[in-house]
Design a protein around this motif. Sequence first.
Motif, mmCIF file in Angstrom:
data_model
loop_
_atom_site.group_PDB
_atom_site.id
_atom_site.type_symbol
_atom_site.label_atom_id
_atom_site.label_comp_id
_atom_site.label_asym_id
_atom_site.label_seq_id
_atom_site.Cartn_x
_atom_site.Cartn_y
_atom_site.Cartn_z
ATOM 1 N N GLU A 1 0.812 -1.219 0.000
ATOM 2 C CA GLU A 1 0.000 0.000 0.000
ATOM 3 C C GLU A 1 0.845 1.268 0.000
ATOM 4 N N ASP A 2 2.183 1.100 -0.001
ATOM 5 C CA ASP A 2 3.111 2.233 -0.027
ATOM 6 C C ASP A 2 2.829 3.201 1.129
ATOM 7 N N LEU A 3 2.735 2.643 2.333
ATOM 8 C CA LEU A 3 2.383 3.463 3.493
ATOM 9 C C LEU A 3 3.528 4.365 3.944
ATOM 10 N N GLY A 4 4.774 3.891 3.791
ATOM 11 C CA GLY A 4 5.907 4.649 4.299
ATOM 12 C C GLY A 4 6.175 4.306 5.757
ATOM 13 N N LEU A 5 7.428 4.475 6.179
ATOM 14 C CA LEU A 5 7.817 4.079 7.531
ATOM 15 C C LEU A 5 7.139 4.876 8.639
ATOM 16 N N PRO A 6 6.921 6.187 8.494
ATOM 17 C CA PRO A 6 6.239 6.891 9.586
ATOM 18 C C PRO A 6 4.857 6.317 9.880
ATOM 19 N N VAL A 7 4.105 6.004 8.839
ATOM 20 C CA VAL A 7 2.769 5.449 9.042
ATOM 21 C C VAL A 7 2.850 4.010 9.532
ATOM 22 N N LEU A 8 3.729 3.202 8.899
ATOM 23 C CA LEU A 8 3.822 1.788 9.252
ATOM 24 C C LEU A 8 4.336 1.604 10.678
ATOM 25 N N PHE A 9 5.494 2.194 10.991
ATOM 26 C CA PHE A 9 6.072 2.021 12.325
ATOM 27 C C PHE A 9 5.281 2.789 13.381
ATOM 28 N N GLY A 10 4.856 3.998 13.025
ATOM 29 C CA GLY A 10 4.076 4.782 13.983
ATOM 30 C C GLY A 10 2.745 4.123 14.298
ATOM 31 N N GLY A 11 2.069 3.617 13.262
ATOM 32 C CA GLY A 11 0.797 2.933 13.483
ATOM 33 C C GLY A 11 0.975 1.650 14.281
ATOM 34 N N ALA A 12 2.040 0.906 13.976
ATOM 35 C CA ALA A 12 2.315 -0.329 14.718
ATOM 36 C C ALA A 12 2.574 -0.023 16.193
ATOM 37 N N ALA A 13 3.369 1.017 16.455
ATOM 38 C CA ALA A 13 3.658 1.383 17.846
ATOM 39 C C ALA A 13 2.388 1.800 18.585
ATOM 40 N N ALA A 14 1.496 2.493 17.881
ATOM 41 C CA ALA A 14 0.249 2.929 18.509
ATOM 42 C C ALA A 14 -0.617 1.751 18.934
ATOM 43 N N VAL A 15 -0.481 0.632 18.246
ATOM 44 C CA VAL A 15 -1.225 -0.580 18.613
ATOM 45 C C VAL A 15 -0.456 -1.416 19.631
ATOM 46 N N LEU A 16 0.855 -1.546 19.414
ATOM 47 C CA LEU A 16 1.660 -2.447 20.241
ATOM 48 C C LEU A 16 1.854 -1.929 21.663
ATOM 49 N N ILE A 17 2.025 -0.621 21.833
ATOM 50 C CA ILE A 17 2.282 -0.079 23.173
ATOM 51 C C ILE A 17 1.120 -0.351 24.122
ATOM 52 N N PRO A 18 -0.148 -0.034 23.758
ATOM 53 C CA PRO A 18 -1.255 -0.371 24.678
ATOM 54 C C PRO A 18 -1.368 -1.870 24.955
ATOM 55 N N LEU A 19 -1.119 -2.695 23.922
ATOM 56 C CA LEU A 19 -1.174 -4.138 24.139
ATOM 57 C C LEU A 19 -0.091 -4.590 25.114
ATOM 58 N N ALA A 20 1.112 -4.002 24.989
ATOM 59 C CA ALA A 20 2.195 -4.348 25.911
ATOM 60 C C ALA A 20 1.854 -3.929 27.335
#
Length: 397
Positions: free
Chosen positions: A161-180
């Motif tokens: 989807e050509d999201l780019g690293l800010p969206v991919l990593f930032g979005g992943a962190a936004a999900v992973l941090i609350p789960l952690a």
Amino acid sequence: MQEAVITERLRQARAALAGSFLLQGVTFALLVTCIPELQDRYGLSDGLLPVFLAAVPILAGVGSITSEWLVKRTSARAVLRVVQPAVCLTLGLTGFGDRLWELGLALGAFGLLVGALDASMNMLGVGLQHRYGRSIMIGFHAAFSLGGIIGAAVAGLGAHEDLGLPVLFGGAAAVLIPLALLTGTRFAGRRELGDAVREAAEAAARSIPWKPLLPLCLAMAVAYIADASVSNYSVKYLTDGLDSPSDVAKLSYLGYMVAMLVGRTLGDRAVQNWGAVRVVRAGAGLAALGFALAAAAPGPWAAIAGFTVLGFGICAVIPQVFAAGGRLFPHDSDAAVARLNLFNYVGFLIGSPLVGAVADAGSYRTAFLAPMALVLLILPLSGHFAPAPAQPVPADR
């Protein structure tokens, strides 16, 4: 080891720790499968890439030692509750920089935190295993493999989807941090574990002779050289060496992790049916074949198939190294496992620079022949995986 009565709280703690391993698998897979994108964003040359990759396991070793000091003063649960969200945050921040020194700081922090995370997760795992009275550690590492599958799939979708690293990593962190943070609320503490973590640490600190373990240490180092080669360079090989689209290239690591998960699920039954020596020999042969198939691949899909074969092979070797060490020292298995686990870092420290240096001097096809040759060293070592016919080796008290 006598099996204990398992309470509902212990089951919750086990599930929470498995969730922690899974989240770490997602985080690690996202980072390693996006190495080409990180190079493009930060202007990191192929010549400097092995230096950056080698620094991560060195700093992970420092983080691991530091975490042991912190655990003694607090607890493994307290350390893990802090470092896992911090690792996820570091992943997110890595996607927003654009200067080389910023990448160096991000990867340095990631290495230190991952070392502390790895140590504290495994300390909790060993403590839970002592309370359970039976082996449950393989299940935690299977959860890591599942997380790797999820992370590689998300990275592939992001590339498609050509999201780019800010969206991919930032979005992943936004999900992973609350789960952690949520997972951390159910980790086992002193009330659940009692003295299990202390007893495991004391067992690991006992003095045992190195000589009987050296063949297994070599096998462990070679296995992790192979693993580091795939983790750090499979995606780059497909994109740079085989002109693969970025989303398809992520499937190289995805196929590898799927094979690892399936192999770890079926591995115990294979050992029961055919014995550890045959399984290790077959695994080493499959791993070497996988490297050869990947190196000779005419296109991306053939290389993906090669890395998948490699995953099936190498997954059989690593658990059997730990099992063989435990058989050598049945009353000090934690000490043996601690010694053998050091060569996890040795393998990662050698694997990334080795493949990177050979690729820089020649090509990625040639580079993957180096770990292939090293994997074949496991074949003459396979006899050391057999159950000891005589009395176990005594520890030095």
